[in-house]
Structures are given as C-alpha cells and as structure tokens.
Motif scaffolding. Structure first.
Motif, PDB file in Angstrom:
ATOM      1  N   LEU A  68      11.240  51.346  22.957  1.00 43.83           N
ATOM      2  CA  LEU A  68      12.416  50.676  22.412  1.00 43.83           C
ATOM      3  C   LEU A  68      12.093  50.090  21.047  1.00 43.83           C
ATOM      4  O   LEU A  68      11.117  49.350  20.892  1.00 43.83           O
ATOM      5  CB  LEU A  68      12.881  49.556  23.355  1.00 43.83           C
ATOM      6  CG  LEU A  68      14.041  48.685  22.859  1.00 43.83           C
ATOM      7  CD1 LEU A  68      15.333  49.499  22.806  1.00 43.83           C
ATOM      8  CD2 LEU A  68      14.220  47.458  23.734  1.00 43.83           C
ATOM      9  N   ALA A 115      24.814  42.752  21.321  1.00 44.12           N
ATOM     10  CA  ALA A 115      23.806  43.793  21.156  1.00 44.12           C
ATOM     11  C   ALA A 115      24.427  45.175  21.244  1.00 44.12           C
ATOM     12  O   ALA A 115      25.465  45.375  21.901  1.00 44.12           O
ATOM     13  CB  ALA A 115      22.716  43.647  22.221  1.00 44.12           C
ATOM     14  N   ILE A 137      20.745  52.223  30.511  1.00 45.46           N
ATOM     15  CA  ILE A 137      19.673  53.214  30.451  1.00 45.46           C
ATOM     16  C   ILE A 137      19.694  54.110  31.680  1.00 45.46           C
ATOM     17  O   ILE A 137      19.445  55.319  31.600  1.00 45.46           O
ATOM     18  CB  ILE A 137      18.311  52.504  30.304  1.00 45.46           C
ATOM     19  CG1 ILE A 137      18.247  51.788  28.945  1.00 45.46           C
ATOM     20  CG2 ILE A 137      17.164  53.484  30.436  1.00 45.46           C
ATOM     21  CD1 ILE A 137      17.055  50.902  28.775  1.00 45.46           C
ATOM     22  N   LEU A 154      13.279  47.447  18.474  1.00 47.44           N
ATOM     23  CA  LEU A 154      14.127  46.265  18.334  1.00 47.44           C
ATOM     24  C   LEU A 154      14.258  45.955  16.847  1.00 47.44           C
ATOM     25  O   LEU A 154      13.286  45.569  16.191  1.00 47.44           O
ATOM     26  CB  LEU A 154      13.526  45.070  19.071  1.00 47.44           C
ATOM     27  CG  LEU A 154      14.277  43.740  18.949  1.00 47.44           C
ATOM     28  CD1 LEU A 154      15.704  43.874  19.463  1.00 47.44           C
ATOM     29  CD2 LEU A 154      13.531  42.629  19.679  1.00 47.44           C
ATOM     30  N   GLU A 201      19.044  41.887  29.600  1.00 44.30           N
ATOM     31  CA  GLU A 201      18.115  42.837  30.222  1.00 44.30           C
ATOM     32  C   GLU A 201      18.799  43.629  31.329  1.00 44.30           C
ATOM     33  O   GLU A 201      18.635  44.852  31.435  1.00 44.30           O
ATOM     34  CB  GLU A 201      16.901  42.100  30.784  1.00 44.30           C
ATOM     35  CG  GLU A 201      15.918  43.028  31.480  1.00 44.30           C
ATOM     36  CD  GLU A 201      14.886  42.292  32.309  1.00 44.30           C
ATOM     37  OE1 GLU A 201      14.307  42.915  33.225  1.00 44.30           O
ATOM     38  OE2 GLU A 201      14.662  41.079  32.059  1.00 44.30           O
ATOM     39  N   LEU A 251      14.832  54.645  22.109  1.00 44.19           N
ATOM     40  CA  LEU A 251      16.033  53.814  22.095  1.00 44.19           C
ATOM     41  C   LEU A 251      15.943  52.815  20.953  1.00 44.19           C
ATOM     42  O   LEU A 251      14.847  52.406  20.554  1.00 44.19           O
ATOM     43  CB  LEU A 251      16.190  53.064  23.422  1.00 44.19           C
ATOM     44  CG  LEU A 251      16.289  53.900  24.696  1.00 44.19           C
ATOM     45  CD1 LEU A 251      16.194  52.996  25.926  1.00 44.19           C
ATOM     46  CD2 LEU A 251      17.585  54.695  24.714  1.00 44.19           C
ATOM     47  N   LEU A 259      21.128  46.187  29.813  1.00 35.37           N
ATOM     48  CA  LEU A 259      20.384  47.309  29.230  1.00 35.37           C
ATOM     49  C   LEU A 259      19.874  48.240  30.330  1.00 35.37           C
ATOM     50  O   LEU A 259      19.934  49.478  30.189  1.00 35.37           O
ATOM     51  CB  LEU A 259      19.197  46.782  28.415  1.00 35.37           C
ATOM     52  CG  LEU A 259      19.520  45.989  27.155  1.00 35.37           C
ATOM     53  CD1 LEU A 259      18.250  45.453  26.513  1.00 35.37           C
ATOM     54  CD2 LEU A 259      20.283  46.840  26.167  1.00 35.37           C
ATOM     55  N   LEU A 295      23.099  49.192  21.922  1.00 36.26           N
ATOM     56  CA  LEU A 295      22.002  50.063  22.339  1.00 36.26           C
ATOM     57  C   LEU A 295      22.303  51.492  21.927  1.00 36.26           C
ATOM     58  O   LEU A 295      23.373  52.029  22.237  1.00 36.26           O
ATOM     59  CB  LEU A 295      21.798  49.982  23.854  1.00 36.26           C
ATOM     60  CG  LEU A 295      20.654  50.820  24.427  1.00 36.26           C
ATOM     61  CD1 LEU A 295      19.305  50.325  23.911  1.00 36.26           C
ATOM     62  CD2 LEU A 295      20.679  50.798  25.961  1.00 36.26           C
ATOM     63  N   ARG A 309      22.244  56.964  31.286  1.00 35.94           N
ATOM     64  CA  ARG A 309      22.192  57.920  30.177  1.00 35.94           C
ATOM     65  C   ARG A 309      21.741  59.302  30.603  1.00 35.94           C
ATOM     66  O   ARG A 309      21.112  59.481  31.612  1.00 35.94           O
ATOM     67  CB  ARG A 309      21.260  57.397  29.066  1.00 35.94           C
ATOM     68  CG  ARG A 309      19.771  57.380  29.427  1.00 35.94           C
ATOM     69  CD  ARG A 309      18.981  56.944  28.245  1.00 35.94           C
ATOM     70  NE  ARG A 309      17.538  56.947  28.580  1.00 35.94           N
ATOM     71  CZ  ARG A 309      16.600  57.421  27.771  1.00 35.94           C
ATOM     72  NH1 ARG A 309      16.917  57.887  26.591  1.00 35.94           N
ATOM     73  NH2 ARG A 309      15.342  57.394  28.142  1.00 35.94           N
ATOM     74  N   GLN A 365      27.493  48.608  24.337  1.00 37.49           N
ATOM     75  CA  GLN A 365      27.635  47.420  23.512  1.00 37.49           C
ATOM     76  C   GLN A 365      27.822  46.235  24.440  1.00 37.49           C
ATOM     77  O   GLN A 365      28.643  46.282  25.364  1.00 37.49           O
ATOM     78  CB  GLN A 365      28.822  47.557  22.559  1.00 37.49           C
ATOM     79  CG  GLN A 365      28.921  46.463  21.526  1.00 37.49           C
ATOM     80  CD  GLN A 365      29.916  46.795  20.422  1.00 37.49           C
ATOM     81  OE1 GLN A 365      30.597  47.817  20.492  1.00 37.49           O
ATOM     82  NE2 GLN A 365      29.987  45.946  19.414  1.00 37.49           N
ATOM     83  N   LEU A 382      17.693  49.063  19.645  1.00 38.51           N
ATOM     84  CA  LEU A 382      18.514  47.916  20.014  1.00 38.51           C
ATOM     85  C   LEU A 382      18.782  47.060  18.782  1.00 38.51           C
ATOM     86  O   LEU A 382      17.848  46.612  18.112  1.00 38.51           O
ATOM     87  CB  LEU A 382      17.828  47.071  21.090  1.00 38.51           C
ATOM     88  CG  LEU A 382      18.622  45.875  21.631  1.00 38.51           C
ATOM     89  CD1 LEU A 382      19.895  46.333  22.326  1.00 38.51           C
ATOM     90  CD2 LEU A 382      17.763  45.043  22.585  1.00 38.51           C
ATOM     91  N   GLU A 383      20.061  46.863  18.477  1.00 37.51           N
ATOM     92  CA  GLU A 383      20.473  45.984  17.396  1.00 37.51           C
ATOM     93  C   GLU A 383      21.101  44.739  18.009  1.00 37.51           C
ATOM     94  O   GLU A 383      21.865  44.848  18.975  1.00 37.51           O
ATOM     95  CB  GLU A 383      21.492  46.670  16.488  1.00 37.51           C
ATOM     96  CG  GLU A 383      20.965  47.932  15.809  1.00 37.51           C
ATOM     97  CD  GLU A 383      22.018  48.584  14.934  1.00 37.51           C
ATOM     98  OE1 GLU A 383      23.182  48.095  14.943  1.00 37.51           O
ATOM     99  OE2 GLU A 383      21.686  49.567  14.253  1.00 37.51           O
TER     100      GLU A 383
END
Length: 208
Positions: free
Chosen positions: A49, A142, A205, A51, A198, A118, A201, A144, A208, A158, A120-121
């Motif tokens: 990931l 956030a 994940i 970040l 968490e 991945l 996310l 992803l 996906r 999101q 993450l913003e």
C-alpha cells in the motif's frame, strides 16, 4: 548647561518596560499517536500500500488544539499545541496503524521504489474537542485506488471515517477543560477513526 542637566536627569531615571506585566506561560506540546488495541494481527501477506501525503482541511494546518465552544465557535489554543502539524502526525499514525494490522506486506511513502498494488489518499477533515457535548471528534476522508499504469488507477472505494471519544469529566457547560484532557481525548478519537477506516479498507480490498 541646562541641556546637559536634562540629559543627565533622563539617564538617571529608572528603566521602564513597555511589555505588559504578565506571568510567563509555557507552551504545552502533545503527541498525537493513538495506540492500536492489543491483538494478534494476521500474517503480513497482503498487498503493498502506498500512503500518499495526508492533506489538511482549512483550519487544520495549525498546531494549536481546537475546541468547539457553546456557540459553535472554534477556538485554537496557541499555548497548547501538537508537536507537529496535525496532518503530519495523522499520516504517521495511519501508516503505523495499517502496517501493524498485518493486512499489508508493506505501507510505503511517496518516493519509495517498491511497486505499490494499492494507493491510499487521505485528508484530515476534523480534529477537535467539544466540552459542551463531553466528547472529542476526529474525521478522515480517504480514497482507495488500485495501482495501474500512469493515469489508469481504478477507484476501489471512497470513505469517511468518523471517530469519537469521551472527554474526562463528561460534558462541561462552561466549555473549559485541561488541555491534557482535550489532547488525550482527541488522540483516542483518532484511534477510533483509524479503526473504522481500516475496516472499510479491508471490505473494499476483499471485494476487488
């Protein structure tokens, strides 16, 4: 002779200070680093990931502790502050939190040569104490992304993670509280927000 006498008399006057006669107030600085609840994390066999640098919503770029008053006015305490800009501390806390989760084989920062699966913003949207309500709040937004070629990242989800924690002593009608209580509660509220993020996310994940 008169001029000389005036100069000498002026020099003989006791020095006076133009500064206000106030006692020295030392700035208090607090660490924003919530502790992850104890538990055995899963094996670190997940994706890598990336970040990205955490952004800060308007007003959250200041170090002073934010307190919401009885009239919904936010004050910033310049004598009580975080050890660094809040967004920087939240970014580091999020990185450590996700790495300790065991869901990722690595959590990297911008500039890493490790290829990320991945991205993450995130943005810190709220971090404040609300003594009238007797709680502290922390909020993160956030995004992803599944990392692909340049400009070809697929959005996986999101999220908006809101965390709360009680203030010691409960609600306070006067809106006053020790800075240490406010900082501790805000740190706990951030921990609650990180846990919720968490979980979100992990769900994205898995799909996906």
């Amino acid at each position: 002779m008169k001029r000389r006498a005036l100069i000498l008399s002026a020099l003989a006057l006791p020095a006076c200070s133009v500064l206000p006669d106030r006692p020295y107030q030392q700035t208090q600085r607090f660490i924003l680093a919530p502790e992850r609840p104890a538990g055995r994390p899963p094996a670190k066999r997940g994706p890598v990931l990336l970040l990205r640098t955490m952004r800060a919503a308007p007003g959250l770029d200041q170090r002073g502790l934010r307190v919401l008053g009885a009239r919904d006015d936010v004050t910033v305490d310049f004598w009580s502050e975080w050890t660094a800009p809040p967004a920087d501390l939240v970014e580091e806390a999020l990185r450590r939190w996700l790495l300790a989760s065991g869901r990722f084989s690595a959590v990297t920062a911008p500039g890493s040569r490790l290829r990320a699966d991945l991205v993450l913003e995130g943005e810190l949207t709220r971090l404040q104490a609300e003594p009238v309500q007797g709680i502290a709040r922390a909020s993160l937004s956030a995004l992803l992304l599944a990392s692909g070629s340049v400009g070809d990242n697929r959005v996986l989800g999101q999220f908006l993670a809101d965390g709360t924690a009680p203030l010691p002593g409960g609600p306070r009608a006067d809106g006053r509280m020790p800075a240490s209580d406010a900082a501790a509660a805000m740190s706990a509220a951030l921990g609650d927000a990180l846990a919720r993020l968490e979980a979100a996310l992990a769900g994205a994940i898995a799909k996906r």
